[in-house]
Motif scaffolding. Structure first.
Motif, PDB file in Angstrom:
ATOM      1  N   GLY A  30      -7.161  37.440  14.894  1.00 30.61           N
ATOM      2  CA  GLY A  30      -7.182  38.237  13.676  1.00 30.61           C
ATOM      3  C   GLY A  30      -8.181  39.372  13.703  1.00 30.61           C
ATOM      4  N   PHE A  31      -9.115  39.352  12.746  1.00 33.57           N
ATOM      5  CA  PHE A  31     -10.034  40.480  12.600  1.00 33.57           C
ATOM      6  C   PHE A  31     -10.974  40.617  13.792  1.00 33.57           C
ATOM      7  CE2 PHE A  31     -12.677  37.114  10.930  1.00 33.57           C
ATOM      8  CZ  PHE A  31     -13.969  37.490  11.253  1.00 33.57           C
ATOM      9  N   MET A  46      -7.972  42.722   7.407  1.00 35.09           N
ATOM     10  CA  MET A  46      -7.618  41.388   7.894  1.00 35.09           C
ATOM     11  C   MET A  46      -8.642  40.351   7.438  1.00 35.09           C
ATOM     12  SD  MET A  46      -6.423  42.518  11.690  1.00 35.09           S
ATOM     13  CE  MET A  46      -5.519  41.135  12.305  1.00 35.09           C
ATOM     14  N   ASN A  50      -7.898  37.216   4.938  1.00 32.27           N
ATOM     15  CA  ASN A  50      -8.225  35.854   5.366  1.00 32.27           C
ATOM     16  C   ASN A  50      -9.165  35.167   4.385  1.00 32.27           C
ATOM     17  OD1 ASN A  50      -6.684  35.590   7.711  1.00 32.27           O
ATOM     18  ND2 ASN A  50      -8.191  36.671   8.929  1.00 32.27           N
ATOM     19  N   CYS A  78       0.405  39.642  11.858  1.00 35.21           N
ATOM     20  CA  CYS A  78      -0.593  40.389  12.639  1.00 35.21           C
ATOM     21  C   CYS A  78      -0.190  40.435  14.108  1.00 35.21           C
ATOM     22  CB  CYS A  78      -1.973  39.756  12.493  1.00 35.21           C
ATOM     23  SG  CYS A  78      -2.725  40.008  10.885  1.00 35.21           S
TER      24      CYS A  78
END
Length: 98
Positions: A30-31, A46, A50, A78
């Protein structure tokens, strides 16, 4: 494995390869993946999503299940669009496709 698209910054001898297709890094990390690609705005968005999904899971048992399902779906989204976001970010910075 998908193909790669090569982008180059005009005036410099710097070429960046961006994969096409599904991004496992974006799906699973993710991020953190976005930060590693220097995609600051995408990483912030992101992380915010989350955190919202995590906080929604604190409201009860049903919300926890819904938060889990939405988190998995967000991770898949994503992964599906991560490489496209990376390419778009590089093109906004002035890189051109070879």
């Amino acid at each position: 494995m998908g193909e790669k698209i090569y982008l180059r910054y005009p005036g410099k001898d710097e070429t960046v390869a961006v994969a096409t297709g599904f991004s496992w890094g974006a799906c699973l990390l993710g991020f953190v993946w976005a930060l590693s690609k220097k995609m600051w705005f995408a990483a912030f968005v992101m992380l915010a999503i989350n955190l919202l999904l995590f906080c929604s899971g604190l409201w009860g048992e049903t919300a926890d299940l819904i938060g889990l399902v939405l988190s998995v779906l967000f991770g898949i989204a994503c992964g599906m669009y991560g490489n496209q976001w990376h390419r778009w970010t590089l093109e906004k910075r002035g890189y051109v496709v070879l």
